[in-house]
Design a protein around this motif. Sequence first.
Motif, PDB file in Angstrom:
ATOM      1  N   LEU A  43      74.302  87.402  48.733  1.00  0.00           N
ATOM      2  CA  LEU A  43      73.164  86.895  47.982  1.00  0.00           C
ATOM      3  C   LEU A  43      72.386  85.815  48.728  1.00  0.00           C
ATOM      4  O   LEU A  43      71.335  85.391  48.265  1.00  0.00           O
ATOM      5  N   ALA A  44      72.859  85.384  49.866  1.00  0.00           N
ATOM      6  CA  ALA A  44      72.214  84.292  50.596  1.00  0.00           C
ATOM      7  C   ALA A  44      70.752  84.594  50.903  1.00  0.00           C
ATOM      8  O   ALA A  44      69.907  83.695  50.867  1.00  0.00           O
ATOM      9  N   ASP A  45      70.432  85.851  51.170  1.00  0.00           N
ATOM     10  CA  ASP A  45      69.055  86.222  51.488  1.00  0.00           C
ATOM     11  C   ASP A  45      68.138  86.158  50.276  1.00  0.00           C
ATOM     12  O   ASP A  45      66.928  86.276  50.421  1.00  0.00           O
ATOM     13  N   HIS A  46      68.687  86.003  49.093  1.00  0.00           N
ATOM     14  CA  HIS A  46      67.891  86.074  47.874  1.00  0.00           C
ATOM     15  C   HIS A  46      67.808  84.747  47.133  1.00  0.00           C
ATOM     16  O   HIS A  46      67.322  84.701  46.011  1.00  0.00           O
ATOM     17  N   GLU A  47      68.233  83.662  47.760  1.00  0.00           N
ATOM     18  CA  GLU A  47      68.273  82.390  47.051  1.00  0.00           C
ATOM     19  C   GLU A  47      66.892  81.892  46.643  1.00  0.00           C
ATOM     20  O   GLU A  47      66.774  81.098  45.716  1.00  0.00           O
ATOM     21  N   ASP A  48      65.824  82.358  47.297  1.00  0.00           N
ATOM     22  CA  ASP A  48      64.471  81.953  46.937  1.00  0.00           C
ATOM     23  C   ASP A  48      63.827  82.912  45.940  1.00  0.00           C
ATOM     24  O   ASP A  48      62.681  82.715  45.542  1.00  0.00           O
ATOM     25  N   ASP A  49      64.537  83.950  45.525  1.00  0.00           N
ATOM     26  CA  ASP A  49      64.007  84.928  44.577  1.00  0.00           C
ATOM     27  C   ASP A  49      63.865  84.279  43.203  1.00  0.00           C
ATOM     28  O   ASP A  49      64.805  83.675  42.684  1.00  0.00           O
ATOM     29  N   GLU A  50      62.681  84.399  42.589  1.00  0.00           N
ATOM     30  CA  GLU A  50      62.423  83.739  41.310  1.00  0.00           C
ATOM     31  C   GLU A  50      63.321  84.258  40.187  1.00  0.00           C
ATOM     32  O   GLU A  50      63.738  83.496  39.313  1.00  0.00           O
ATOM     33  N   TYR A  51      63.646  85.550  40.204  1.00  0.00           N
ATOM     34  CA  TYR A  51      64.505  86.114  39.166  1.00  0.00           C
ATOM     35  C   TYR A  51      65.948  85.630  39.340  1.00  0.00           C
ATOM     36  O   TYR A  51      66.620  85.281  38.370  1.00  0.00           O
TER      37      TYR A  51
END
Length: 127
Positions: A43-51
Amino acid sequence: MISVSSETISRLMALARTFHAKEGVVIPQEPNSPSDDWALQALADHEDDEYYSEFESIIDDLEPDQQQEVVALMWLGRGDGTLEEWDELLKQAGEQWNTRTADYLIAHPFLAEYLREGLDLQGYEGD
């Protein structure tokens, strides 16, 4: 009966559906327990994802026992136990609890479906 509101669970389900529907979200396998640290890497690549951020915020705002309820609800929904074994699922969730509950939950591609099934088994209607 769970103390987390069905509205909160419904919002988590909606966020999980949206997050998992996005292109580029690849989670190689489902974690076996909340302490599996591979979920952090996945999940590290998605830490800036708003959802993802909203999902994490909702989970982090829950008390630890409520977070454990959500985990147990997911386990119930995916068939790791029956409604009659609810207390045991809660106990197991408590034993495995850590501060990365949001990561553990969102790492399950079918989280929304598991939560929906868990709510159905608990007797809740809706979403």
